[in-house]
Motif scaffolding. Structure first.
Motif, short mmCIF file in Angstrom:
data_model
loop_
_atom_site.label_atom_id
_atom_site.label_comp_id
_atom_site.label_asym_id
_atom_site.label_seq_id
_atom_site.Cartn_x
_atom_site.Cartn_y
_atom_site.Cartn_z
N SER A 17 0.82 -1.22 0.00
CA SER A 17 0.00 0.00 0.00
C SER A 17 0.85 1.27 0.00
O SER A 17 0.49 2.26 -0.64
CB SER A 17 -0.93 0.01 1.22
OG SER A 17 -0.18 -0.07 2.42
N SER A 18 1.99 1.22 0.70
CA SER A 18 2.83 2.43 0.76
C SER A 18 3.43 2.74 -0.60
O SER A 18 3.51 3.90 -1.02
CB SER A 18 3.94 2.24 1.80
OG SER A 18 4.74 1.11 1.47
N VAL A 20 2.18 1.75 -3.58
CA VAL A 20 1.08 2.16 -4.46
C VAL A 20 0.71 3.62 -4.20
O VAL A 20 0.48 4.39 -5.14
CB VAL A 20 -0.14 1.24 -4.25
CG1 VAL A 20 -1.37 1.81 -4.97
CG2 VAL A 20 0.16 -0.16 -4.75
N LYS A 21 0.68 4.00 -2.93
CA LYS A 21 0.32 5.37 -2.58
C LYS A 21 1.33 6.36 -3.14
O LYS A 21 0.97 7.41 -3.69
CB LYS A 21 0.22 5.51 -1.06
CG LYS A 21 -0.31 6.87 -0.60
CD LYS A 21 -0.49 6.90 0.91
CE LYS A 21 -1.04 8.24 1.36
NZ LYS A 21 -1.23 8.29 2.82
N ASP A 22 2.61 6.04 -3.00
CA ASP A 22 3.66 6.93 -3.52
C ASP A 22 3.59 7.05 -5.04
O ASP A 22 3.73 8.14 -5.59
CB ASP A 22 5.04 6.43 -3.11
CG ASP A 22 5.29 6.58 -1.61
OD1 ASP A 22 4.56 7.37 -0.98
OD2 ASP A 22 6.20 5.90 -1.08
N LEU A 23 3.36 5.91 -5.70
CA LEU A 23 3.30 5.93 -7.16
C LEU A 23 2.04 6.65 -7.65
O LEU A 23 2.08 7.37 -8.65
CB LEU A 23 3.32 4.50 -7.72
CG LEU A 23 4.64 3.75 -7.56
CD1 LEU A 23 4.46 2.28 -7.94
CD2 LEU A 23 5.73 4.38 -8.44
N ALA A 24 0.93 6.46 -6.94
CA ALA A 24 -0.32 7.12 -7.34
C ALA A 24 -0.21 8.63 -7.22
O ALA A 24 -0.87 9.36 -7.97
CB ALA A 24 -1.47 6.61 -6.48
N ALA A 25 0.64 9.09 -6.32
CA ALA A 25 0.80 10.53 -6.14
C ALA A 25 1.36 11.20 -7.40
O ALA A 25 1.15 12.38 -7.64
CB ALA A 25 1.73 10.80 -4.95
N GLY A 26 2.09 10.43 -8.21
CA GLY A 26 2.67 10.99 -9.42
C GLY A 26 1.76 10.95 -10.64
O GLY A 26 2.14 11.43 -11.72
N ILE A 27 0.57 10.37 -10.50
CA ILE A 27 -0.38 10.30 -11.62
C ILE A 27 -1.20 11.58 -11.67
O ILE A 27 -1.76 12.00 -10.65
CB ILE A 27 -1.32 9.08 -11.46
CG1 ILE A 27 -0.50 7.78 -11.47
CG2 ILE A 27 -2.36 9.06 -12.57
CD1 ILE A 27 -1.33 6.55 -11.19
N PRO A 28 -1.25 12.26 -12.83
CA PRO A 28 -2.02 13.51 -12.91
C PRO A 28 -3.47 13.29 -12.51
O PRO A 28 -4.08 12.26 -12.79
CB PRO A 28 -1.92 13.88 -14.41
CG PRO A 28 -0.68 13.21 -14.88
CD PRO A 28 -0.57 11.93 -14.09
N GLY A 29 -4.04 14.27 -11.83
CA GLY A 29 -5.40 14.14 -11.31
C GLY A 29 -6.47 14.12 -12.37
O GLY A 29 -7.60 13.71 -12.11
N ASN A 30 -6.14 14.55 -13.61
CA ASN A 30 -7.16 14.61 -14.66
C ASN A 30 -7.20 13.35 -15.52
O ASN A 30 -7.94 13.30 -16.51
CB ASN A 30 -6.92 15.82 -15.56
CG ASN A 30 -5.57 15.77 -16.26
OD1 ASN A 30 -4.72 14.96 -15.92
ND2 ASN A 30 -5.36 16.67 -17.21
N VAL A 31 -6.41 12.31 -15.17
CA VAL A 31 -6.41 11.07 -15.94
C VAL A 31 -7.61 10.25 -15.51
O VAL A 31 -7.72 9.85 -14.34
CB VAL A 31 -5.11 10.27 -15.73
CG1 VAL A 31 -5.17 8.95 -16.51
CG2 VAL A 31 -3.92 11.09 -16.19
N GLY A 32 -8.52 9.98 -16.46
CA GLY A 32 -9.74 9.24 -16.13
C GLY A 32 -9.72 7.83 -16.67
O GLY A 32 -8.90 7.46 -17.52
N TYR A 33 -10.67 7.00 -16.19
CA TYR A 33 -10.74 5.60 -16.60
C TYR A 33 -12.16 5.11 -16.38
O TYR A 33 -12.78 5.38 -15.34
CB TYR A 33 -9.75 4.77 -15.78
CG TYR A 33 -9.83 3.28 -16.04
CD1 TYR A 33 -9.42 2.74 -17.25
CD2 TYR A 33 -10.32 2.41 -15.06
CE1 TYR A 33 -9.48 1.37 -17.49
CE2 TYR A 33 -10.38 1.04 -15.29
CZ TYR A 33 -9.96 0.53 -16.51
OH TYR A 33 -10.03 -0.82 -16.74
N ASN A 34 -12.68 4.37 -17.35
CA ASN A 34 -14.03 3.82 -17.26
C ASN A 34 -13.96 2.48 -16.52
O ASN A 34 -13.54 1.49 -17.08
CB ASN A 34 -14.62 3.63 -18.66
CG ASN A 34 -16.12 3.35 -18.60
OD1 ASN A 34 -16.60 2.72 -17.67
ND2 ASN A 34 -16.84 3.82 -19.61
N HIS A 35 -14.39 2.46 -15.27
CA HIS A 35 -14.33 1.27 -14.44
C HIS A 35 -15.74 0.83 -14.07
O HIS A 35 -16.48 1.55 -13.41
CB HIS A 35 -13.52 1.55 -13.16
CG HIS A 35 -13.37 0.37 -12.26
ND1 HIS A 35 -12.73 -0.78 -12.66
CD2 HIS A 35 -13.78 0.15 -10.97
CE1 HIS A 35 -12.73 -1.65 -11.66
NE2 HIS A 35 -13.37 -1.10 -10.63
#
Length: 320
Positions: A17-18, A20-35
């Protein structure tokens, strides 16, 4: 490229989890995905769901392949591209250059039936398997994996270009021979007149890079209006009303696609609505790829298409 694929792969290899959390922080907030039918932000999704439960990696792998093909895109923009509904497709063509006869007063109007012909497209499969080994995955060489996927997309696109160029230079029936002089814009003007005299409206010019260099030298330095833009961008503008494209693939036919030796074909002027077409049965696709990590080693990138000449008098090749 977005660089997101290597981030997703690293998350899959390090599900703590730690991390994943660090890596997710680098993903731009406007990137969307149909889930599951709902549009979600990728960053939020990955903080609540394991990446293996999504198809994010597969979707990004496909996107990386397509982004890799983009720098090579040429002939699909320079020619007609039609969707094939089956493995074969028949393109019916009628006569060209016919004229209505004069009809004397009070006489029957003659019935003139065209002689029709058929051009058959047969889709062939082209593919490549990116060089992705277990070792690349085990050693977390994710940037290399991203580069290999992009290269696979470019190879397919280059094959589309190669087949299209080969079909054009081997099939068009008109030719202008420069005979050792006037290799640039004057040669293009001569080819335009050849196509117009055959009853077609040329709208497109394809150049080998060697030919493009000769044409550019006629613009730079001169007093032509677009010279400043050409110097700063390196892009050739429309020439004599023709859309201009440059394609440096190697030929796989009988004619030499180059422009520095007598006999080379280096430019083609044509009516894009009539001369030839790309029949696309299935565009670039990533196959045999379901598991986000394990199947990546055996994934393949393929496409099914054919390129055929339609009316060969609608184009003129330019010989050096």
């Amino acid at each position: 490229m977005t660089g997101l694929l290597k981030t997703y792969l690293e998350m899959a290899m390090n599900p703590e989890s730690s991390v994943v959390k660090d890596l997710a922080a680098g993903i731009p907030g406007n990137v969307g995905y149909n889930h599951d039918g709902k549009l979600m932000r990728v960053k939020e999704l990955l903080l609540t769901e394991a990446i293996e439960s999504t198809t994010l990696i597969q979707a990004e792998a496909y996107k990386t392949v397509m982004e890799g093909s983009e720098p090579s895109i040429c002939m699909r923009n320079a020619m007609n591209m039609v969707q094939m509904q089956s493995k074969t497709m028949n393109w019916t063509i009628g006569e060209t250059g016919t004229y209505a006869p004069e009809v004397p007063e009070a006489t029957d109007i003659p019935i003139l039936n065209q002689d029709y012909d058929v051009v058959e497209f047969v889709a062939k499969k082209y593919g490549v398997r990116p060089l992705i080994s277990n070792e690349l995955i085990e050693d977390s060489m994710f940037p290399i994996i991203e580069l290999e996927l992009g290269k696979a997309g470019r190879r397919i696109e280059n094959r589309i270009n190669q087949n299209a160029i080969t079909e054009l230079i081997d099939s068009v029936t008109l030719e202008h021979d420069c005979a050792g002089s006037n290799w640039g814009i004057k040669a293009i003007a001569a080819a335009v007149s050849e196509v117009r005299a055959a009853g077609f409206n040329p709208d497109t010019l394809i150049m080998h890079p060697s030919a493009e260099a000769i044409v550019l030298q006629e613009f730079v330095p001169t007093n032509y209006y677009p010279t400043e833009a050409i110097v700063s961008t390196g892009m050739v503008p429309n020439i004599l009303g023709l859309r201009s494209f440059t394609c440096g693939v190697t030929k796989n036919g009988t004619q030499e696609w180059d422009y520095d030796t007598d006999g080379d074909i280096g430019m083609i002027v044509y009516d894009s609505t009539a001369v030839a077409a790309i029949g696309m049965r299935r565009d670039i696709t990533v196959e045999k790829y379901n598991d986000p990590i394990k199947d990546m080693v055996g994934m393949s990138v393929t496409a099914r298409f054919d390129v055929e000449a339609i009316i060969t008098a609608a184009g003129c090749r330019i010989e050096y």
